[in-house]
Design an enzyme around this catalytic site. Structure first.
Site, short mmCIF file in Angstrom:
data_model
loop_
_atom_site.label_atom_id
_atom_site.label_comp_id
_atom_site.label_asym_id
_atom_site.label_seq_id
_atom_site.Cartn_x
_atom_site.Cartn_y
_atom_site.Cartn_z
N VAL A 22 15.49 44.15 -44.52
CA VAL A 22 15.93 42.94 -43.82
C VAL A 22 14.85 41.84 -43.87
O VAL A 22 15.14 40.68 -44.19
CB VAL A 22 16.32 43.25 -42.36
CG1 VAL A 22 16.77 41.98 -41.64
CG2 VAL A 22 17.42 44.31 -42.30
N VAL A 52 24.05 44.59 -33.99
CA VAL A 52 25.37 45.22 -34.05
C VAL A 52 26.20 44.54 -35.13
O VAL A 52 26.36 43.31 -35.13
CB VAL A 52 26.13 45.11 -32.71
CG1 VAL A 52 27.48 45.83 -32.79
CG2 VAL A 52 25.31 45.66 -31.56
N ARG A 94 2.03 48.63 -44.74
CA ARG A 94 1.22 48.81 -45.96
C ARG A 94 1.00 47.46 -46.64
O ARG A 94 1.92 46.95 -47.31
CB ARG A 94 1.93 49.76 -46.92
CG ARG A 94 2.08 51.16 -46.39
CD ARG A 94 3.14 51.90 -47.16
NE ARG A 94 4.48 51.40 -46.88
CZ ARG A 94 5.59 51.79 -47.51
NH1 ARG A 94 5.51 52.66 -48.48
NH2 ARG A 94 6.77 51.29 -47.19
N LYS A 119 18.57 47.74 -32.85
CA LYS A 119 19.61 48.29 -31.96
C LYS A 119 19.10 49.50 -31.18
O LYS A 119 19.48 49.72 -30.03
CB LYS A 119 20.85 48.66 -32.76
CG LYS A 119 20.60 49.76 -33.77
CD LYS A 119 21.37 49.59 -35.03
CE LYS A 119 20.62 50.27 -36.16
NZ LYS A 119 21.07 49.89 -37.46
N LYS A 147 25.00 50.95 -30.86
CA LYS A 147 25.75 49.69 -30.94
C LYS A 147 26.80 49.63 -29.83
O LYS A 147 27.06 48.56 -29.25
CB LYS A 147 26.38 49.56 -32.32
CG LYS A 147 25.34 49.39 -33.42
CD LYS A 147 25.91 49.62 -34.81
CE LYS A 147 24.88 49.42 -35.89
NZ LYS A 147 25.32 49.88 -37.22
N GLU A 193 21.54 57.11 -46.10
CA GLU A 193 20.10 57.29 -46.28
C GLU A 193 19.81 58.74 -46.64
O GLU A 193 20.67 59.62 -46.47
CB GLU A 193 19.40 56.90 -44.98
CG GLU A 193 19.59 55.43 -44.69
CD GLU A 193 18.75 54.96 -43.52
OE1 GLU A 193 17.74 55.58 -43.23
OE2 GLU A 193 19.16 53.96 -42.92
P1 NDP Z 1 12.78 48.96 -43.47
O1 NDP Z 1 12.37 50.37 -43.26
O2 NDP Z 1 13.32 48.56 -44.78
O3 NDP Z 1 11.53 48.00 -43.15
C1 NDP Z 1 10.70 48.20 -42.06
C2 NDP Z 1 9.53 47.25 -42.14
O4 NDP Z 1 8.71 47.46 -41.00
C3 NDP Z 1 8.64 47.45 -43.37
O5 NDP Z 1 8.24 46.22 -43.88
C4 NDP Z 1 7.42 48.20 -42.80
O6 NDP Z 1 6.21 47.91 -43.48
C5 NDP Z 1 7.35 47.63 -41.41
N1 NDP Z 1 6.68 48.53 -40.48
C6 NDP Z 1 7.00 49.81 -40.19
N2 NDP Z 1 6.15 50.30 -39.26
C7 NDP Z 1 5.28 49.31 -38.97
C8 NDP Z 1 4.16 49.20 -38.13
N3 NDP Z 1 3.78 50.22 -37.36
N4 NDP Z 1 3.49 48.02 -38.09
C9 NDP Z 1 3.88 46.96 -38.86
N5 NDP Z 1 4.94 47.02 -39.69
C10 NDP Z 1 5.62 48.18 -39.74
O7 NDP Z 1 13.81 48.61 -42.28
P2 NDP Z 1 15.08 47.65 -42.34
O8 NDP Z 1 14.65 46.33 -42.86
O9 NDP Z 1 16.22 48.34 -42.99
O10 NDP Z 1 15.48 47.55 -40.80
C11 NDP Z 1 14.74 46.75 -39.89
C12 NDP Z 1 15.49 46.65 -38.57
O11 NDP Z 1 16.75 46.06 -38.80
C13 NDP Z 1 15.78 47.98 -37.88
O12 NDP Z 1 15.71 47.81 -36.49
C14 NDP Z 1 17.22 48.28 -38.28
O13 NDP Z 1 17.89 49.11 -37.37
C15 NDP Z 1 17.79 46.88 -38.28
N6 NDP Z 1 18.98 46.73 -39.10
C16 NDP Z 1 18.93 47.05 -40.42
C17 NDP Z 1 20.06 46.90 -41.20
C18 NDP Z 1 20.02 47.22 -42.65
O14 NDP Z 1 21.06 47.08 -43.31
N7 NDP Z 1 18.90 47.65 -43.22
C19 NDP Z 1 21.32 46.40 -40.63
C20 NDP Z 1 21.23 46.03 -39.23
C21 NDP Z 1 20.10 46.21 -38.51
P3 NDP Z 1 6.00 48.25 -45.04
O15 NDP Z 1 6.82 47.24 -45.78
O16 NDP Z 1 4.56 48.08 -45.27
O17 NDP Z 1 6.50 49.65 -45.22
N1 HSE Z 2 23.13 52.56 -41.04
C1 HSE Z 2 23.96 51.51 -40.56
C2 HSE Z 2 25.37 51.64 -41.11
C3 HSE Z 2 23.45 50.14 -40.95
O1 HSE Z 2 25.65 52.53 -41.92
O2 HSE Z 2 26.21 50.85 -40.72
C4 HSE Z 2 22.54 49.52 -39.95
O3 HSE Z 2 23.17 49.27 -38.74
#
Ligand code: NDP
Ligand code: HSE
Length: 440
Positions: A15, A134, A47, A107, A207, A192
């Site tokens: 995201v 959500v 990282r 969420k 949600k 996943e």
């Molecule tokens: P990712 O796992 O792809 O990305 C997580 C990011 O957080 C990475 O950049 C990671 O760093 C960073 N990170 C993790 N731990 C730490 C830490 N301790 N300190 C600093 N940075 C940290 O997650 P998503 O982008 O998929 O999801 C992000 C949020 O969005 C979540 O809350 C998820 O539930 C929500 N969401 C996601 C959706 C989706 O489709 N993916 C849909 C709706 C909501 P690094 O890059 O270095 O690994």
């Molecule tokens: N894992 C969720 C889904 C996406 O399958 O809808 C993030 O909310």
């Protein structure tokens, strides 16, 4: 133009990277809409050295010190797209108490402890927005927290998990079993590597808690939500649903109703359910999400779209960023949390719905009477009964399958019925119990 609104971006994964991309590609439009440029003050990641492709951002902005970034005086808005409970909760409480506005997609945190975040926002005077938490791109929370505040919402029924919707849609379309459909979802990148949060209903339950809190002006947490996943849905269940003109969906259902003492309360649950193919949610296929809202004056409303993915989710995040940035420039904040109703959450046993029960039974005189007697003893009224031959190799000679659909009954009565059925020697097994929603 006014001086920029400065953003601290926490997280740059699926995201976060799309948030960066959209901020870059649409910078002129966003500045015009906000009334000031939006600038990234820093990006906290885990990282620093991770390959982030051709992300249009100065590498010097990356840091591993999220807290240090949040505390900087030149940060106005904190955008959290890391996920999880800690350290995200500590970061956001720190930001909100310091008067910064927060936009989050988290969420899990909102459902576990949204109250702490709302309290911190009230203390600091900033905004707390979480549209992306959500149903991804679908504008849903803003309508619930603003547009529908002149109305009284009675029920929210949603498909809010794309992974499980993909799996159930595939099972319906091809007749595949759960394991086979999950494998396809994994191969296509929907599921996943560890699909537990999706297939066991944890993601949908989080949600559901957020939706119920907003719809019913009460604090509802994930722990209040009755949760069942889809791992036990079989190809036979799907075939039986089809035979009844239904399909199976993982639904989140939040509804108003009276509790055992006649007081107004809410029930919030996530479980697979049969719905008629004519129901608006039945045609929501693939990994799409949809939420069906019923309100006293507005009637029925349907929200539909992509519930996940980097760009769709970033769209919702940026919509929130624009809203909170505008508020900061105007020196105002949006309406704070509305939890005045403080409605209690009813136990699942009081939820009233219909049921589809599939039993493997001995095929001999009197069996139907004994089975019907159990339903009658628990005051569960039978609507239809269908008998067929025992299924495939598993079915022994002299056995049959009984498929019973009930009229509405409380969940506790159905649970007691099933328990007594399990104790009958003529019942070889209770093959499945599924709820039936949405009228038939
Ligand atoms: P990712 O796992 O792809 O990305 C997580 C990011 O957080 C990475 O950049 C990671 O760093 C960073 N990170 C993790 N731990 C730490 C830490 N301790 N300190 C600093 N940075 C940290 O997650 P998503 O982008 O998929 O999801 C992000 C949020 O969005 C979540 O809350 C998820 O539930 C929500 N969401 C996601 C959706 C989706 O489709 N993916 C849909 C709706 C909501 P690094 O890059 O270095 O690994
Ligand atoms: N894992 C969720 C889904 C996406 O399958 O809808 C993030 O909310």
């Amino acid at each position: 133009m006014t001086s920029p609104v400065r953003l601290a971006l926490l997280g740059c994964g699926t995201v976060g990277a799309e948030v960066v991309r959209l901020l870059h590609e649409q910078s002129a439009d966003l500045a015009a809409r906000v009334g000031a440029p939006l600038e990234i003050a820093g990006i906290a990641v885990r990282r620093i050295g991770r390959d982030r492709g051709d992300l249009p951002v100065d590498p010097a902005l990356f840091t591993t010190d999220a807290l240090g970034l949040i505390k900087r005086d030149d940060v106005d808005v904190v955008v959290e797209v890391v996920g999880g409970i800690e350290p995200a909760r500590g970061w956001l409480v720190e930001a909100l108490r310091a008067g910064k506005s927060v936009v989050t997609a988290n969420k899990a945190l909102l459902a576990e402890d949204g109250g702490t975040l709302h309290d911190a926002a009230a203390e600091g005077g900033g905004d707390l927005y979480y549209e992306a938490s959500v149903a991804g791109a679908i504008p849903l929370l803003r309508p619930l927290r603003e547009s529908l505040h002149g109305d009284r919402i009675t029920r929210v029924t949603g498909i809010v998990n794309g992974t499980t919707n993909f799996i159930l849609s595939a099972m319906h379309a091809t007749g595949a079993g759960f394991a086979e459909a999950l494998e396809e979802a994994t191969e296509l990148g929907y599921a996943e590597a560890d699909p537990t949060a999706d297939v066991e209903g944890f993601d949908a339950a989080a949600k559901a808690a957020i939706l119920a809190s907003l719809a019913f002006h009460s604090r509802v947490s994930a722990a209040d939500v009755h949760r069942e996943g889809i791992t036990e849905v079989t190809a036979a269940d799907v075939a039986s649903a089809k035979a009844m003109g239904c399909t199976i969906k993982l639904l989140c259902i939040a509804a108003r109703g009276a509790d055992g003492q006649g007081r107004e309360a809410v029930s919030v649950r996530v479980h697979p359910a049969m719905i008629p193919v004519t129901h608006p949610l039945a045609s929501v296929g693939d990994a799409f999400n949809a939420v069906f809202v019923e309100a006293e004056a507005a009637g029925q409303l349907m929200f539909y779209g992509r519930g996940a993915g980097g760009a769709p989710t970033a769209s919702a995040v940026l919509g929130d960023v624009v809203a909170v940035a505008r508020n900061r420039l105007a020196g105002v904040r949006s309406a704070s949390e509305s939890a005045y109703a403080d409605l209690p959450v009813r136990p699942m046993g009081e939820a009233v719905t219909r049921y589809h029960i599939s039993l493997d039974v001995a095929d001999r005189p009197g069996v139907l009477e004994s089975v019907a007697g159990v339903f009658a003893r628990h005051d569960v009224s039978i609507a239809t009964v269908r008998q067929g031959p025992a299924a495939g190799a598993a079915g022994a000679a002299g056995d049959a399958v009984l498929v019973i659909v009930t009229h509405t009954a409380p969940d506790a009565a159905l649970a007691a019925t099933v328990e007594e059925l399990r104790g009958l020697d003529i019942v070889r097994s209770v093959a499945s119990v599924l709820r039936v929603e949405g009228g038939l």
